[in-house]
Write a protein that holds these residues in place. Sequence first.
Motif, PDB file in Angstrom:
ATOM      1  N   VAL B 324       0.838  -1.202   0.000  1.00 24.62           N
ATOM      2  CA  VAL B 324       0.000   0.000   0.000  1.00 24.62           C
ATOM      3  C   VAL B 324       0.875   1.255   0.000  1.00 24.62           C
ATOM      4  O   VAL B 324       0.573   2.239  -0.675  1.00 24.62           O
ATOM      5  CB  VAL B 324      -0.958  -0.009   1.219  1.00 24.62           C
ATOM      6  CG1 VAL B 324      -1.686   1.322   1.348  1.00 24.62           C
ATOM      7  CG2 VAL B 324      -1.969  -1.129   1.093  1.00 24.62           C
ATOM      8  N   VAL B 327       1.963   2.307  -3.553  1.00 25.44           N
ATOM      9  CA  VAL B 327       0.967   2.669  -4.568  1.00 25.44           C
ATOM     10  C   VAL B 327       0.669   4.159  -4.419  1.00 25.44           C
ATOM     11  O   VAL B 327       0.199   4.604  -3.372  1.00 25.44           O
ATOM     12  CB  VAL B 327      -0.333   1.836  -4.407  1.00 25.44           C
ATOM     13  CG1 VAL B 327      -1.377   2.274  -5.420  1.00 25.44           C
ATOM     14  CG2 VAL B 327      -0.032   0.363  -4.560  1.00 25.44           C
ATOM     15  N   SER B 328       0.946   4.899  -5.478  1.00 21.01           N
ATOM     16  CA  SER B 328       0.742   6.347  -5.373  1.00 21.01           C
ATOM     17  C   SER B 328      -0.746   6.678  -5.450  1.00 21.01           C
ATOM     18  O   SER B 328      -1.549   5.885  -5.952  1.00 21.01           O
ATOM     19  CB  SER B 328       1.493   7.060  -6.488  1.00 21.01           C
ATOM     20  OG  SER B 328       0.841   6.788  -7.709  1.00 21.01           O
ATOM     21  N   ALA B 329      -1.078   7.859  -4.943  1.00 17.58           N
ATOM     22  CA  ALA B 329      -2.480   8.294  -4.924  1.00 17.58           C
ATOM     23  C   ALA B 329      -3.036   8.389  -6.340  1.00 17.58           C
ATOM     24  O   ALA B 329      -4.236   8.199  -6.562  1.00 17.58           O
ATOM     25  CB  ALA B 329      -2.584   9.635  -4.220  1.00 17.58           C
ATOM     26  N   HIS B 331      -2.570   6.355  -8.765  1.00 19.00           N
ATOM     27  CA  HIS B 331      -2.977   5.040  -9.273  1.00 19.00           C
ATOM     28  C   HIS B 331      -4.222   4.495  -8.585  1.00 19.00           C
ATOM     29  O   HIS B 331      -4.862   3.582  -9.089  1.00 19.00           O
ATOM     30  CB  HIS B 331      -1.834   4.034  -9.094  1.00 19.00           C
ATOM     31  CG  HIS B 331      -0.744   4.214 -10.091  1.00 19.00           C
ATOM     32  ND1 HIS B 331       0.397   4.916  -9.809  1.00 19.00           N
ATOM     33  CD2 HIS B 331      -0.645   3.819 -11.384  1.00 19.00           C
ATOM     34  CE1 HIS B 331       1.173   4.931 -10.885  1.00 19.00           C
ATOM     35  NE2 HIS B 331       0.563   4.279 -11.848  1.00 19.00           N
ATOM     36  N   ARG B 332      -4.517   5.070  -7.419  1.00 21.27           N
ATOM     37  CA  ARG B 332      -5.618   4.506  -6.618  1.00 21.27           C
ATOM     38  C   ARG B 332      -6.968   4.519  -7.338  1.00 21.27           C
ATOM     39  O   ARG B 332      -7.684   3.518  -7.303  1.00 21.27           O
ATOM     40  CB  ARG B 332      -5.690   5.238  -5.271  1.00 21.27           C
ATOM     41  CG  ARG B 332      -6.301   4.390  -4.202  1.00 21.27           C
ATOM     42  CD  ARG B 332      -5.948   4.861  -2.833  1.00 21.27           C
ATOM     43  NE  ARG B 332      -4.534   4.757  -2.560  1.00 21.27           N
ATOM     44  CZ  ARG B 332      -3.779   5.718  -2.039  1.00 21.27           C
ATOM     45  NH1 ARG B 332      -4.311   6.882  -1.730  1.00 21.27           N
ATOM     46  NH2 ARG B 332      -2.509   5.541  -1.820  1.00 21.27           N
ATOM     47  N   TRP B 335      -7.610   1.508  -9.454  1.00 20.16           N
ATOM     48  CA  TRP B 335      -7.924   0.317  -8.642  1.00 20.16           C
ATOM     49  C   TRP B 335      -9.353   0.398  -8.128  1.00 20.16           C
ATOM     50  O   TRP B 335     -10.068  -0.597  -8.116  1.00 20.16           O
ATOM     51  CB  TRP B 335      -6.953   0.199  -7.452  1.00 20.16           C
ATOM     52  CG  TRP B 335      -5.604  -0.311  -7.845  1.00 20.16           C
ATOM     53  CD1 TRP B 335      -4.509   0.421  -8.149  1.00 20.16           C
ATOM     54  CD2 TRP B 335      -5.213  -1.689  -8.010  1.00 20.16           C
ATOM     55  NE1 TRP B 335      -3.457  -0.385  -8.487  1.00 20.16           N
ATOM     56  CE2 TRP B 335      -3.857  -1.690  -8.409  1.00 20.16           C
ATOM     57  CE3 TRP B 335      -5.874  -2.900  -7.869  1.00 20.16           C
ATOM     58  CZ2 TRP B 335      -3.158  -2.862  -8.653  1.00 20.16           C
ATOM     59  CZ3 TRP B 335      -5.170  -4.075  -8.107  1.00 20.16           C
ATOM     60  CH2 TRP B 335      -3.824  -4.048  -8.495  1.00 20.16           C
ATOM     61  N   GLN B 336      -9.738   1.600  -7.731  1.00 21.80           N
ATOM     62  CA  GLN B 336     -11.101   1.764  -7.194  1.00 21.80           C
ATOM     63  C   GLN B 336     -12.141   1.485  -8.280  1.00 21.80           C
ATOM     64  O   GLN B 336     -13.195   0.938  -8.018  1.00 21.80           O
ATOM     65  CB  GLN B 336     -11.287   3.175  -6.629  1.00 21.80           C
ATOM     66  CG  GLN B 336     -10.579   3.346  -5.295  1.00 21.80           C
ATOM     67  CD  GLN B 336     -10.374   4.785  -4.892  1.00 21.80           C
ATOM     68  OE1 GLN B 336     -10.539   5.690  -5.705  1.00 21.80           O
ATOM     69  NE2 GLN B 336      -9.989   5.014  -3.650  1.00 21.80           N
ATOM     70  N   SER B 352      -7.245  -3.054   0.366  1.00 20.35           N
ATOM     71  CA  SER B 352      -6.278  -2.185   1.041  1.00 20.35           C
ATOM     72  C   SER B 352      -5.707  -1.154   0.081  1.00 20.35           C
ATOM     73  O   SER B 352      -5.536   0.008   0.444  1.00 20.35           O
ATOM     74  CB  SER B 352      -5.137  -3.017   1.621  1.00 20.35           C
ATOM     75  OG  SER B 352      -5.640  -3.886   2.591  1.00 20.35           O
ATOM     76  N   ILE B 353      -5.418  -1.592  -1.149  1.00 17.03           N
ATOM     77  CA  ILE B 353      -4.866  -0.648  -2.135  1.00 17.03           C
ATOM     78  C   ILE B 353      -5.898   0.456  -2.408  1.00 17.03           C
ATOM     79  O   ILE B 353      -5.566   1.640  -2.455  1.00 17.03           O
ATOM     80  CB  ILE B 353      -4.481  -1.378  -3.446  1.00 17.03           C
ATOM     81  CG1 ILE B 353      -3.317  -2.334  -3.187  1.00 17.03           C
ATOM     82  CG2 ILE B 353      -4.115  -0.377  -4.535  1.00 17.03           C
ATOM     83  CD1 ILE B 353      -2.955  -3.219  -4.368  1.00 17.03           C
ATOM     84  N   CYS B 354      -7.163   0.044  -2.575  1.00 12.19           N
ATOM     85  CA  CYS B 354      -8.229   1.022  -2.856  1.00 12.19           C
ATOM     86  C   CYS B 354      -8.391   1.996  -1.691  1.00 12.19           C
ATOM     87  O   CYS B 354      -8.574   3.190  -1.895  1.00 12.19           O
ATOM     88  CB  CYS B 354      -9.554   0.324  -3.103  1.00 12.19           C
ATOM     89  SG  CYS B 354      -9.579  -0.528  -4.656  1.00 12.19           S
ATOM     90  N   GLY B 356      -6.191   2.758   0.445  1.00 10.95           N
ATOM     91  CA  GLY B 356      -4.988   3.576   0.578  1.00 10.95           C
ATOM     92  C   GLY B 356      -4.414   3.577   1.970  1.00 10.95           C
ATOM     93  O   GLY B 356      -3.559   4.373   2.314  1.00 10.95           O
TER      94      GLY B 356
END
Lengths: 343, 395
Positions: B324, B327-329, B331-332, B335-336, B352-354, B356
């Motif tokens: 997490v 992963v830069s903001a 790219h989020r 993913w979302q 978790s990635i979504c 952030g």
Amino acid sequence: MAQWSCKQKGCSVASSGRCVDGIEPPSGCPHIVQVAAGKATVSTKAAGRTLRLPGGGVLDFDQASSILRAEPGKILLVAGAQRSGKTTLPLAIYELFNKGPFAGLHFAGSETLFAFESMCHAARVRSENDSPDTLRTEFEAGTHFLHLRLIRDGDIRQPFNLLFADLSGEHYENACNSTEDCKKIPMLRRADRILLMLDGKRLKVPAERAKVFKEARGMLGSALDAEMLTASSQVRVLFAKWDLLADDTAAQSSLQQIEDRLAAEFRSRVARFEFAKVAARPELPTAEVPLGHGLAEILGDASFPPETPVPLPLRLPVPVSDRQADRYLALRLPHLCKEVKAP
Amino acid sequence: MDQQFVDSYRQATLERDDKFLRGRWKLVAEVSSKLSASGALELIRVCLDLPSYDRSAIATLLDAVKDPGPQYARPEITLELRLLAGIIVERFLHEPLLRTTRIADLTAAALLCSRKWQPNITVARPLTPLAEAAFQQISERAVMVRRLPSEAPRIDLTMPTLPTIAIAEKEVKYAFEIPVKVQDRYGEVQIQKTPFSLTIKEVDTASLSEWSKEASKKLQQYANDVMTLVNKKFQEAILLLPSIRSILTEENNILWWLFGEASNTSKKQFSKISLPILYIVIANELNSLTQQTPGPSAAMAYIDRALRSGRSSLPDAATIAELVAVVSADHRPSWQKLMRPQLADLCPIMQSICAGTDMSAKESGRYAMELPATEFTFQLYQELILHRLHREVVG
């Protein structure tokens, strides 16, 4: 069939089955009380919502089943001759929890508080008895339960339930002599643990020892012959009232013989066959034999093992295929693979 | 009634007679035979004691096991319900007729993704057989959907049996009188008729004609059948071609991707990409190269190969937190966009990635995943595949 009684004066629901206010079915009446053997459940119904309040008495079959459906639980069947301390065992455990955590376990509730309290009364000073006593149980064999809900230290998300079923002295004696009578006690087969109580008071008397041994042997033999005990059963023979035997070396040597003979005969026929020395409520607690001596071991054995979250093992099946691409997994990561038999 | 079911169910009942258990077994069969995609996902949630997403998807089950129980128990997730949920899912993945469905693939993939959740309360049904059933399902189906036809289509039509004919003959008798000139003793020529007869056997042409008609009809029918079947097989073969092409393309592309040891998207060698990012790159790129779902049976080996290219060793434990963090903001949002809300709670890494945030800090039990790098990347890959499966099944 359910029996009813009503808190309102003049209501004859108990005899006629009809509510004085004309509510049909009578269970919908807020004043009604359902009465069954050894329990009372108050039922209130308003706007389609039913709230069942626990009566606190011993649990019947359905109520115990209801607990098992809700949360993990184990049935402990306590068997033994009359006055061997069968009822005292769960009561002593309950009383120990009244004082605080015990054996690394915390009290998290009970559906049979009233039953516990009323049975414990005779053992308390307030009862004005000369010595602590336990009310005798008069229930059918293994059909009524005392309940404890416990939580392990630091493990509040995993409560578990212990249900103590009591096999009365009369049923025990019948079962000792007859496989047919044994078959009438289905709880023998269902119980997760069988606690066979050998009365320390009788074991202290040399003339009684052979009889106690014969009874225990008869009971276990009958239960195995009747297939009420099977290879998966777990039996623990308890030398009860150990406070009376702790200093009696002569008696202890006889007990060792009893233990050896029972173990030789039955250990190979069940999954677990163990012995323990308990003094649930010693007459004079000492440092060697304190109150609840040996009960921690029983509780630890009956409770669920601590659940440490363990990730599920990764065992990839190797597919049955003639393509090299499908074989690559087993060639590269053999330690993660599980061989699959060809159909 | 399944003996394993009886043994498992023993934990949640005191019932002595078979009638109750038979009823429950019937319920298991009924629910598993009519299981929807959302029902299957909900059963997994119940079994693992995860928060509910759509309880209505398992209304039949909930109605059947309604039991007020003791006051302290949570009626929405009782031990019995969890037990039944596990048994239904397991049966669903074992039943020959059910396990070849896409819903079964989705169920197995969802189990695979959520298997590392380490449920915090005692699980009634041991999870190992469930996880094994899921692995088995995914592995077998991965091979099944990639099976190439090993031989040309066969035309298995039996030759028609032509009717037999018994050639009947009839005897025809011909009688003639042959006039013969005969001289008598007076020298006069007289015509004398001499009788002559001839018997000839003749074939019955009427039955022969009948036979010919019938045989011709049967042969015509056979020819029609052959043509229909050839057309059908030809159609099938033609329709199969894209699938065969995609299977071979997938395999070929993955091989060259592994051989190239470089990322298709960043054009960098795998060995030059920092590790937490490489987990995402490899999972994503393998997902893009995967043309059939479930993914190839050797996906884990491919991932291992890609991760190790140009590296002497891999870390023993990869965590959600470190992933997490990288992963830069920017790219989020992508993913979302990819994330399906129905699957969020079943896909810990993607969730978790979504979000952030390091979910492991919030709910250590569920998200505290410390996995070897290969398994961690495989987990993320499976989560991506699960999303594709869900899109294929639910739309």
